[in-house]
Write an enzyme that holds these catalytic residues in place. Structure first.
Site, mmCIF file in Angstrom:
data_model
loop_
_atom_site.group_PDB
_atom_site.id
_atom_site.type_symbol
_atom_site.label_atom_id
_atom_site.label_comp_id
_atom_site.label_asym_id
_atom_site.label_seq_id
_atom_site.Cartn_x
_atom_site.Cartn_y
_atom_site.Cartn_z
ATOM 1 N N PRO A 167 24.321 34.252 47.199
ATOM 2 C CA PRO A 167 24.023 34.948 46.206
ATOM 3 C C PRO A 167 22.942 35.848 46.289
ATOM 4 C CG PRO A 167 23.741 32.467 46.334
ATOM 5 C CD PRO A 167 23.800 32.896 47.394
ATOM 6 N N HIS A 168 22.941 37.068 45.493
ATOM 7 C CA HIS A 168 21.893 37.858 46.364
ATOM 8 C C HIS A 168 22.038 38.942 45.191
ATOM 9 C CE1 HIS A 168 25.275 39.421 48.461
ATOM 10 N NE2 HIS A 168 25.185 40.752 48.025
ATOM 11 N N ALA A 169 21.557 40.322 44.924
ATOM 12 C CA ALA A 169 21.195 40.956 44.207
ATOM 13 C C ALA A 169 20.979 42.408 44.734
ATOM 14 C CB ALA A 169 20.819 41.107 42.351
#
Length: 147
Positions: free
Chosen positions: A66-68
């Protein structure tokens, strides 16, 4: 830089389970939030993006990163690792995710070396199996430290 150096204090955890994928994201990002690598908006951006785009960060069966985007609240470059003993389902994905590698990239380039080291580790099937089979946080840490 060694892979383990991207993991701040208490960022390698084992959790029994998550109620849903949103809680799994919270588990995976908790140490990065606590250590000042991301802000709360960054975590919300991951969830919003997942709802709009699906779990684009699933790397392999059972493994997600998960990352943005950096501008959504990544303050420093770092990683976390959360092993869920009971995997969690993400929408539009057939297999439960057990291993979440939270990523905070403060800019477009600073995380490339970490991703390369992580890719090398995960490209070996036996390393991935070892990570998924760990019973203690020390075992997880040792695998990352030896990568």
């Amino acid at each position: 830089m060694r892979l383990i150096s991207y993991f701040p204090d208490e960022s390698i955890k084992i959790k029994h389970s998550a109620d849903n994928w949103q809680q799994a994201i919270d588990h995976s990002m908790a140490s990065l939030l606590k250590n000042g690598y991301v802000n709360a908006q960054y975590i919300q951006a991951i969830k919003d993006s997942t709802q709009h785009n699906g779990p684009y960060y699933i790397l392999a069966p059972g493994v997600a990163m998960p990352h943005a985007r950096p501008e959504h609240g990544a303050l420093k470059t770092g990683m976390s690792l959360t092993l869920l003993k009971q995997g969690v389902m993400f929408d539009n994905n057939d297999e439960p995710v057990k291993l979440l590698i939270g990523l905070s990239a403060a800019d477009a380039d600073s995380h490339i070396e970490a991703i390369q080291a992580l890719s090398e580790l995960l490209s070996e099937e036996e390393n991935l199996t070892s990570l998924l089979d760990c019973d203690t946080e020390k075992q997880l840490t040792d695998i990352i430290a030896n990568a």
